[in-house]
Design a protein around this motif. Structure first.
Motif, PDB file in Angstrom:
ATOM      1  N   PHE A 157       0.839  -1.196   0.000  1.00 37.38           N
ATOM      2  CA  PHE A 157       0.000   0.000   0.000  1.00 37.38           C
ATOM      3  C   PHE A 157       0.875   1.248   0.000  1.00 37.38           C
ATOM      4  O   PHE A 157       1.986   1.239   0.519  1.00 37.38           O
ATOM      5  N   ILE A 158       0.332   2.336  -0.556  1.00 37.17           N
ATOM      6  CA  ILE A 158       1.150   3.540  -0.624  1.00 37.17           C
ATOM      7  C   ILE A 158       1.232   4.190   0.761  1.00 37.17           C
ATOM      8  O   ILE A 158       0.328   4.077   1.582  1.00 37.17           O
ATOM      9  N   THR A 159       2.364   4.841   0.982  1.00 34.83           N
ATOM     10  CA  THR A 159       2.512   5.627   2.207  1.00 34.83           C
ATOM     11  C   THR A 159       2.841   7.069   1.834  1.00 34.83           C
ATOM     12  O   THR A 159       3.451   7.341   0.807  1.00 34.83           O
ATOM     13  N   ILE A 216      -7.608   5.011   5.573  1.00 36.88           N
ATOM     14  CA  ILE A 216      -6.193   5.374   5.751  1.00 36.88           C
ATOM     15  C   ILE A 216      -5.764   5.328   7.209  1.00 36.88           C
ATOM     16  O   ILE A 216      -6.478   5.790   8.091  1.00 36.88           O
ATOM     17  N   ALA A 246      -3.861   2.524   2.902  1.00 35.49           N
ATOM     18  CA  ALA A 246      -2.791   3.519   2.736  1.00 35.49           C
ATOM     19  C   ALA A 246      -2.456   4.061   4.124  1.00 35.49           C
ATOM     20  O   ALA A 246      -3.234   3.895   5.061  1.00 35.49           O
TER      21      ALA A 246
END
Length: 443
Positions: free
Chosen positions: A101-103, A130, A151
Motif C-alpha cells: 500500500f502507498i505511504t 487510511i 494507505a
C-alpha cells in the motif's frame, strides 16, 4: 530468520508482533523497564523478552536487528551489533517490506505532527481507508500486522529515517529544517539535514516530494543534490506556477493543472506556520484526488493537535496556552511569532545544543516575563537576563503556573513553549503538557 528487537516500547512491540506473524524467530530486549501493557502483549503473543539488560548471546546471533528510534548509535550493544556486521533497521523499514500500500511520509524539524494529522484528516474525510502511524499513535508495524488500511500517513523523525534502506514513500513531505537533536548527530547540522533527506532517497519519477520553498536549508540541499521525485514546492512569499502559495487573504494550489483556493481566515488553525502546514496537506489531498469541497470543509473543521499551541483556559482574561510539543528553538519561534498580546513565557528543560539568539527580537517585542522551568536554567538566564525585566527560576510545573498567574495582567497570555526536551523533570512532552493543563485548571 532471527529478528532481535531493541526497545520494548510502541515501535518495538509492533515490530515483534509483525515479525512473529511473518515467521521470524523474535526476541525483544530492553535496557530499561518494559511497561506492563507491552509485557502483556508480548506474553499473549508468546514472544520472549528481557528488560533492564541486553544479553549479548541472545542478541548478537540475530539475522536482522530493529532498533527503536530512542536508542542512540553510540550505545555499547549497537556498536557490537555493527561490528558483527548485522543489519540494523528501523521499524518503518521492517514494516514497509510487508505492505504494497502507498505511504505518505512526512518529516521536518517542526510542524510534522500537525501536518500528518491534518493530512490524515483530509484523506479520511475524502473517503480513504487510511491509517496514521510513525511517531504518532499505534506503530506502523502493528497496523501492517493487523492489515486494516489501504494507505498510511507516517510522521517520520530523523531517527526513524536513519534506519531506512529501501523504504519509499509515494509522497514525501518536508515541512522545514532547523537545528534539532544535534546531540545525536555529533553536533553536525549537515549530518542531521542528510538524515532528513533520506525520506526521498528511494523515490522514483512516479513519486512526489513536497517541500517548503522558503526554507534555506531545504533549498540549498536541493540545489546541490539531484532527486528523482517530482518536486512540488509551497511558499508564503512567492507566487508559484506549480505548487502552493499564500498571500494575505488566500492559499492557492496549482497541482496537475487543477487550481484550489481557500480564504486563510476559514482555516481552523491559526498562525503563519499553520498556513504552511495547510498548504502541504492540501497538496497531498489534491495528489490523492480528494474533492475540493471536502478539502475545504476538512481544513475548516480540523481540531488541532494536543500540546501544540493548544488553548487551555482563559482565567481573569488571561489566556493560557500549552505548547509543550515545542522541544526546539524553531518551534518556540513559531509560537512566539503567533502571540498578539503581552506574553509570560515558561521555558526550559534539557537543552539539545540550543542557540537562543534567533528568539531575541521576538522576546524583546512580545515577552514581559520569563519563567525558567528546568533543572539547569543557567543558559536561558544568561541569554535573556538583559532582555526582560522579570526572570524567575522554578523546578515544578505547579509553581511555574502559580507564578505566571501572579505576573499576568488582564489581556496577557501565559505560554508554555519550552524550546527544550522534557526529560529532566517530566516523563515526556505529553506529561509536561498534561501537568501544565492540570495546574491551570487548579488555579
Amino acid at each position: 530468520m532471527r529478528l532481535v528487537v531493541l526497545g520494548g516500547g510502541e515501535s518495538g512491540v509492533g515490530t515483534a508482533i509483525l515479525g512473529k506473524k511473518k515467521g521470524y524467530d523474535v526476541f525483544v530486549s530492553d535496557f530499561g523497564e518494559i511497561k506492563n501493557n507491552y509485557k502483556e502483549v508480548l506474553l499473549l503473543n508468546q514472544i520472549p523478552w528481557e528488560e533492564k539488560q541486553h544479553t549479548e548471546e541472545l542478541i548478537l546471533n540475530a539475522d536482522v536487528v530493529m532498533k527503536s528510534p530512542g536508542i542512540p548509535d553510540k550505545s555499547n550493544i549497537v556498536k557490537k551489533i555493527i561490528k558483527k556486521g548485522v543489519h540494523i533497521i528501523s521499524e518503518i523499514e521492517f514494516a514497509s517490506q510487508f505492505t504494497d500500500f502507498i505511504t505518505i511520509g512526512i518529516t521536518g524539524s517542526n510542524g510534522k505532527t500537525t501536518t500528518t494529522m491534518l493530512t490524515h484528516h483530509l484523506l479520511k474525510q475524502g473517503g480513504m481507508n487510511i491509517g496514521i502511524a510513525g511517531n504518532i499513535g499505534k506503530s506502523f508495524a502493528w497496523q501492517v500486522a493487523e492489515n486494516k488500511f489501504e494507505a498510511y500517513v507516517l510522521e517520520l523523525s530523523s531517527f526513524q529515517l536513519d534506519g531506512i534502506i529501501n523504504y519509499r514513500p509515494h509522497i514525501a513531505v518536508m515541512t522545514n529544517i532547523s537545528p534539532d537533536h544535534l546531540d545525536r548527530y555529533n553536533y553536525d547540522y549537515d549530518l542531521y539535514i542528510e538524515a532528513k533527506f533520506r525520506i526521498t532517497k528511494n523515490q522514483t519519477e512516479d513519486d512526489y516530494f513536497i517541500y517548503d520553498d522558503d526554507d534555506e536549508a531545504i533549498v540549498k540541499w536541493l540545489s546541490e543534490n539531484k532527486i528523482r521525485a517530482k518536486k512540488i514546492p509551497f511558499s508564503l512569499i512567492k507566487k508559484l506556477d506549480e505548487g502552493a502559495y499564500a498571500d494575505e487573504q488566500n492559499i492557492t494550489t496549482h497541482i496537475n493543472n487543477e487550481e484550489f483556493t481557500m480564504a486563510i481566515n476559514e482555516l481552523a488553525l491559526e498562525g503563519k506556520h499553520n498556513v504552511k502546514n495547510a498548504m502541504a496537506a492540501t497538496t497531498v489531498a489534491q495528489l490523492m484526488r480528494i474533492r475540493k469541497e471536502t478539502i475545504r470543509e476538512s481544513l475548516s473543521n480540523f481540531q488541532g493537535v494536543e500540546h501544540r499551541l493548544e488553548k487551555v483556559l482563559k482565567i481573569q482574561n488571561v489566556q493560557y496556552i500549552n505548547d509543550s510539543k515545542a522541544t526546539n528553538v524553531n518551534a518556540t519561534f513559531f509560537a512566539l511569532d503567533s502571540m498578539n498580546t503581552p506574553t509570560i513565557w515558561i521555558v526550559g528543560g534539557v537543552d539539545k545544543g540550543n542557540d537562543y539568539s534567533e528568539l531575541m527580537p521576538l522576546v524583546r517585542e512580545k515577552v514581559k516575563g520569563i519563567i525558567c522551568l528546568g533543572v539547569d536554567n543557567s543558559k536561558i538566564m544568561k541569554a535573556f537576563e538583559n532582555v526582560v525585566d522579570v526572570m524567575i527560576e522554578t523546578a515544578s510545573m505547579t509553581d511555574a503556573v502559580k507564578i505566571a498567574q501572579r505576573m499576568a495582567e488582564k489581556g496577557d497570555t501565559v505560554l508554555l513553549s519550552p524550546a527544550c526536551a522534557s526529560f529532566d523533570l517530566f516523563e515526556n512532552y505529553e506529561d509536561r503538557g498534561k501537568q501544565f493543563k492540570n495546574a491551570v485548571q487548579n488555579l
